[in-house]
Design a protein around this motif. Structure first.
Motif, PDB file in Angstrom:
ATOM      1  N   ILE A 339       0.765  -1.068  -0.154  1.00 44.81           N
ATOM      2  CA  ILE A 339       0.033  -0.156   0.003  1.00 44.81           C
ATOM      3  C   ILE A 339       1.066   1.386  -0.029  1.00 44.81           C
ATOM      4  CG2 ILE A 339      -1.468   1.444   1.311  1.00 44.81           C
ATOM      5  CD1 ILE A 339      -2.871  -1.516   2.278  1.00 44.81           C
ATOM      6  N   LYS A 340       1.975   1.289   1.047  1.00 42.16           N
ATOM      7  CA  LYS A 340       2.796   2.515   1.010  1.00 42.16           C
ATOM      8  C   LYS A 340       3.678   2.595  -0.335  1.00 42.16           C
ATOM      9  CE  LYS A 340       3.229   2.076   6.102  1.00 42.16           C
ATOM     10  NZ  LYS A 340       4.180   2.026   7.296  1.00 42.16           N
ATOM     11  N   GLU A 341       4.116   1.639  -0.966  1.00 39.45           N
ATOM     12  CA  GLU A 341       5.119   1.546  -1.934  1.00 39.45           C
ATOM     13  C   GLU A 341       4.561   1.490  -3.224  1.00 39.45           C
ATOM     14  OE1 GLU A 341       7.853  -1.523  -1.430  1.00 39.45           O
ATOM     15  OE2 GLU A 341       8.347  -0.996   0.544  1.00 39.45           O
ATOM     16  N   GLU A 342       3.269   1.014  -3.469  1.00 40.33           N
ATOM     17  CA  GLU A 342       2.588   0.894  -4.622  1.00 40.33           C
ATOM     18  C   GLU A 342       1.286   1.555  -5.208  1.00 40.33           C
ATOM     19  OE1 GLU A 342       2.592  -3.312  -5.495  1.00 40.33           O
ATOM     20  OE2 GLU A 342       4.434  -3.599  -4.887  1.00 40.33           O
ATOM     21  N   LYS A 343       0.582   1.680  -3.815  1.00 41.71           N
ATOM     22  CA  LYS A 343      -0.831   2.158  -4.313  1.00 41.71           C
ATOM     23  C   LYS A 343      -1.270   3.603  -3.589  1.00 41.71           C
ATOM     24  CE  LYS A 343      -2.037  -1.688  -5.540  1.00 41.71           C
ATOM     25  NZ  LYS A 343      -2.235  -1.947  -6.874  1.00 41.71           N
ATOM     26  N   ILE A 344      -0.598   4.279  -2.518  1.00 46.29           N
ATOM     27  CA  ILE A 344      -0.895   5.524  -2.086  1.00 46.29           C
ATOM     28  C   ILE A 344       0.353   6.288  -2.044  1.00 46.29           C
ATOM     29  CG2 ILE A 344      -1.708   6.811   0.090  1.00 46.29           C
ATOM     30  CD1 ILE A 344      -3.304   4.611   0.606  1.00 46.29           C
ATOM     31  N   GLY A 345       0.409   7.388  -2.925  1.00 46.49           N
ATOM     32  CA  GLY A 345       1.740   8.397  -2.792  1.00 46.49           C
ATOM     33  C   GLY A 345       1.311   9.508  -2.219  1.00 46.49           C
ATOM     34  N   ALA A 346       2.313  10.541  -1.964  1.00 42.38           N
ATOM     35  CA  ALA A 346       2.204  11.870  -1.182  1.00 42.38           C
ATOM     36  C   ALA A 346       2.405  13.078  -1.949  1.00 42.38           C
ATOM     37  CB  ALA A 346       3.178  11.798  -0.207  1.00 42.38           C
ATOM     38  N   PHE A 347       1.598  13.993  -1.591  1.00 38.55           N
ATOM     39  CA  PHE A 347       1.919  15.374  -2.720  1.00 38.55           C
ATOM     40  C   PHE A 347       1.475  16.339  -1.498  1.00 38.55           C
ATOM     41  CE2 PHE A 347      -0.220  17.869  -6.352  1.00 38.55           C
ATOM     42  CZ  PHE A 347       1.310  18.097  -7.069  1.00 38.55           C
ATOM     43  N   ASN A 348       1.534  17.695  -2.114  1.00 42.08           N
ATOM     44  CA  ASN A 348       1.386  18.771  -1.375  1.00 42.08           C
ATOM     45  C   ASN A 348       0.601  19.884  -1.914  1.00 42.08           C
ATOM     46  OD1 ASN A 348       3.244  20.516  -2.958  1.00 42.08           O
ATOM     47  ND2 ASN A 348       4.242  18.642  -2.568  1.00 42.08           N
ATOM     48  N   THR A 349       0.365  20.837  -0.987  1.00 44.53           N
ATOM     49  CA  THR A 349      -0.725  21.918  -1.499  1.00 44.53           C
ATOM     50  C   THR A 349       0.209  23.034  -2.166  1.00 44.53           C
ATOM     51  OG1 THR A 349      -0.456  23.026   0.760  1.00 44.53           O
ATOM     52  CG2 THR A 349      -2.375  21.575   0.135  1.00 44.53           C
ATOM     53  N   ILE A 410       7.277  17.042  10.068  1.00 43.09           N
ATOM     54  CA  ILE A 410       8.678  17.382   9.539  1.00 43.09           C
ATOM     55  C   ILE A 410       9.531  18.299  10.718  1.00 43.09           C
ATOM     56  CG2 ILE A 410       7.845  19.664   8.305  1.00 43.09           C
ATOM     57  CD1 ILE A 410      10.090  19.046   6.223  1.00 43.09           C
ATOM     58  N   SER A 411      10.831  17.711  10.978  1.00 39.90           N
ATOM     59  CA  SER A 411      11.587  18.291  11.640  1.00 39.90           C
ATOM     60  C   SER A 411      12.113  19.380  11.168  1.00 39.90           C
ATOM     61  CB  SER A 411      12.653  17.374  11.963  1.00 39.90           C
ATOM     62  OG  SER A 411      13.843  18.015  12.869  1.00 39.90           O
ATOM     63  N   VAL A 412      12.210  20.599  11.988  1.00 39.33           N
ATOM     64  CA  VAL A 412      12.963  21.942  11.666  1.00 39.33           C
ATOM     65  C   VAL A 412      14.228  21.914  12.268  1.00 39.33           C
ATOM     66  CG1 VAL A 412      10.699  22.879  11.401  1.00 39.33           C
ATOM     67  CG2 VAL A 412      11.583  23.351  13.668  1.00 39.33           C
ATOM     68  N   TYR A 436       5.921  18.243   2.232  1.00 38.29           N
ATOM     69  CA  TYR A 436       6.753  19.677   2.522  1.00 38.29           C
ATOM     70  C   TYR A 436       7.892  19.659   1.366  1.00 38.29           C
ATOM     71  CZ  TYR A 436       3.736  18.932   6.598  1.00 38.29           C
ATOM     72  OH  TYR A 436       2.742  18.495   7.250  1.00 38.29           O
ATOM     73  N   PRO A 437       7.804  19.971   0.291  1.00 36.04           N
ATOM     74  CA  PRO A 437       9.155  20.095  -0.503  1.00 36.04           C
ATOM     75  C   PRO A 437      10.116  20.964  -0.342  1.00 36.04           C
ATOM     76  CG  PRO A 437       7.106  21.197  -1.694  1.00 36.04           C
ATOM     77  CD  PRO A 437       6.532  20.438  -0.397  1.00 36.04           C
ATOM     78  N   ASN A 438       9.670  22.023   0.406  1.00 33.93           N
ATOM     79  CA  ASN A 438      10.678  23.070   0.693  1.00 33.93           C
ATOM     80  C   ASN A 438      10.404  23.711   2.182  1.00 33.93           C
ATOM     81  OD1 ASN A 438      12.613  25.165   0.991  1.00 33.93           O
ATOM     82  ND2 ASN A 438      12.549  25.844  -0.823  1.00 33.93           N
ATOM     83  N   ILE A 439      10.997  23.388   3.239  1.00 34.79           N
ATOM     84  CA  ILE A 439      10.718  23.881   4.552  1.00 34.79           C
ATOM     85  C   ILE A 439      10.773  25.472   4.645  1.00 34.79           C
ATOM     86  CG2 ILE A 439      12.956  23.594   5.662  1.00 34.79           C
ATOM     87  CD1 ILE A 439       9.770  22.877   7.516  1.00 34.79           C
TER      88      ILE A 439
END
Length: 493
Positions: A339-349, A410-412, A436-439
């Motif tokens: 599920i994590k590797e093949e089915k559901i991905g992550a995106f951002n706003t 995400i760690s700062v 979060y592509p760019n903190i």
């Protein structure tokens, strides 16, 4: 918005802010107290520290209690980190925790500290509420204990856009220790994406996002009339906090004047930014080709995604495990790793709501940041030392950073985020970095002692009132009315 609502919140803020006189040389009413110096410290320290021959502090069964705003799916993971710490420091430090809901957190904790009744030693909550704690003399800086323990602390060791607010406008003091950042994020169905996107590539801007959603919606509805490209829960506060906040940030809005703390939403450029933000969200629901439905709740959006009735799911980063589990329950035979590797991905706003994609604001993501603060009720230097050691452990230990990332945050801390082990960990690499592509593009509410009034009864109320309608005919008048209410109340405080 009813005036009675804002007055209730404002009176709570007044209760919090009037616990003591303002400690600034430059009073808050004149210049906002920026770069204030402390002439009369309100905290005290008792006792002495003992050190061994190697210069390490010696602590004997010191108990500290943390009150945290974390109370969702991430609270269990926070407790796991605490348990790991307690095992490592067995016989020296023992940490216990409790959680208070973020709605009313500041007032509840302020009451406990003022009354010294079940007061926390450490506070772990959203940085946006800590300005009022400091102005009310409820927390103390970490400077003294960091120096005593030879902890090399500097805000330069944290993401600058988060740490820039951490002194709470007090010159040369460390009142906050930043931890993380979090906002609303996007999960997507990889199988559906591959049908409508070459090589499964994701959109890079708003125009591409809407084009993809409309193509997928048209294609999927040929066999599935229940399909909507976007499942977006608009019935919980996170929509107004994070999606609306991000839309404002990407369209160049200013939340408040940092010098006066007053709001200036009807200033021409700012008013246009608010209008653009409203319309950027309305297009999801009310355009000729809507890609989502306003009024969906958590169950309806989750179920749509779990049953392949949506391409994108706007949700929370700490809900990842719940989403993986829900999807798996509707797709028997899939392992969690599949599920994590093949089915559901992550995106951002990022770029999702900016009407001007060339603007430097277009990539911004608005959200909250957790930070540690030290209660003024802690006077024993050994307890202060125990608190400082836990704070240092949480913000510098890579394993903690990985565990906390898996809880959606995400760690700062540069010591964690720059570590290869952290970057190579599966959830950070595949989810956190895509959320979060760019903190450096992450923005927060900053420092205002009137957060509840400005945001809860102001910024967020605007969206709650106007986004339920597809027209903009009431935008200017509603924004002006709420602005007046907010500024009148700030004048009262």
């Amino acid at each position: 918005m009813k005036k009675r609502t804002i007055l209730i919140c404002g009176l709570l803020a007044l209760t919090l802010a009037s616990c003591d006189t303002n400690p600034y040389d430059d009073p808050i009413g004149g210049g906002g107290g920026n770069n204030g110096s402390i002439t009369d410290p309100w905290w005290t320290t008792e006792g002495e520290l003992a050190f061994d021959g190697d210069g390490n502090v010696v602590l004997d069964e010191v108990d500290i209690h943390i009150t945290t705003v974390v109370n969702g799916d991430d609270y269990a993971k926070f407790q796991d980190i605490v348990s790991d710490f307690n095992r490592e420091y067995r016989g020296q430090i023992n940490v216990t925790t409790d959680t208070v809901n973020q709605v009313g957190f500041e007032q509840a904790v302020a009451n406990r500290i003022n009354q010294n009744s079940n007061a926390p030693d450490l506070i772990m909550s959203h940085q946006k509420g800590h300005k009022s704690f400091a102005n009310s003399k409820l927390i103390q800086p970490f400077n003294e204990i960091f120096d005593e323990l030879n902890i090399d602390f500097s805000y330069d060791n944290f993401a600058s856009n988060i740490s820039s607010y951490a002194n709470l406008d007090y010159e040369d003091y460390y009142f906050d220790v930043p931890i993380d950042a979090q906002s609303m994020v996007i999960y997507y169905n990889k199988d559906i994406l591959k049908k409508y996107s070459e090589d499964g590539s994701l959109p890079t801007n708003r125009e591409e996002f809407f084009a993809l959603c409309r193509e997928a919606q048209e294609g999927e509805r040929k066999t599935n009339k229940s399909f909507n490209a976007v499942a977006l829960n608009t019935e919980e506060e996170f929509f107004f906090w994070y999606i609306w906040g991000t839309a404002l940030a990407q369209n160049g809005a200013t939340f408040y004047n940092p010098e006066t703390y007053k709001v200036e939403w009807t200033e021409p450029n700012n008013l246009q930014a608010f209008k653009n933000a409203l319309n950027s969200i309305r297009e999801f629901f009310y355009s000729d080709e809507p890609i989502s439905i306003y009024g969906q709740n958590l169950d309806s959006t989750n179920n749509a995604f779990f049953n392949d009735n949506a391409l994108f799911l706007f949700s929370l980063p700490w809900s990842a495990d719940t989403i993986f589990l829900g999807y798996g329950q509707n797709h028997s035979g899939l392992s969690e790793s599949q599920i994590k590797e093949e089915k559901i991905g992550a995106f951002n706003t990022s770029r999702m709501f900016a009407l001007d994609q060339s603007s430097p604001n277009a990539t911004k993501i608005y959200g909250d940041s957790h930070a540690f603060a030290l209660s003024k009720t802690v006077t024993d230097i050994n307890k202060k030392a125990a608190c400082a050691i836990f704070v240092n452990y949480f913000t510098n230990n890579v394993d903690v950073g990985i565990d906390w990332a898996e809880a959606g945050h995400i760690s700062v801390s540069n010591a964690i985020s720059s570590n290869k082990e952290y970057q190579d960990s599966f959830f950070v690499d595949n989810y956190i970095n895509n959320f979060y592509p760019n903190i450096n593009d992450f923005v927060t509410a900053g420092n205002t002692p009137y957060f509840d009034v400005t945001f809860d009864d102001g910024v967020y109320a605007i969206a709650n009132t106007l986004l339920r309608e597809e027209t903009d005919r009431k935008d200017a008048s509603t924004i002006a009315s709420i602005q007046t209410d907010v500024n009148d109340l700030i004048d009262m405080l």
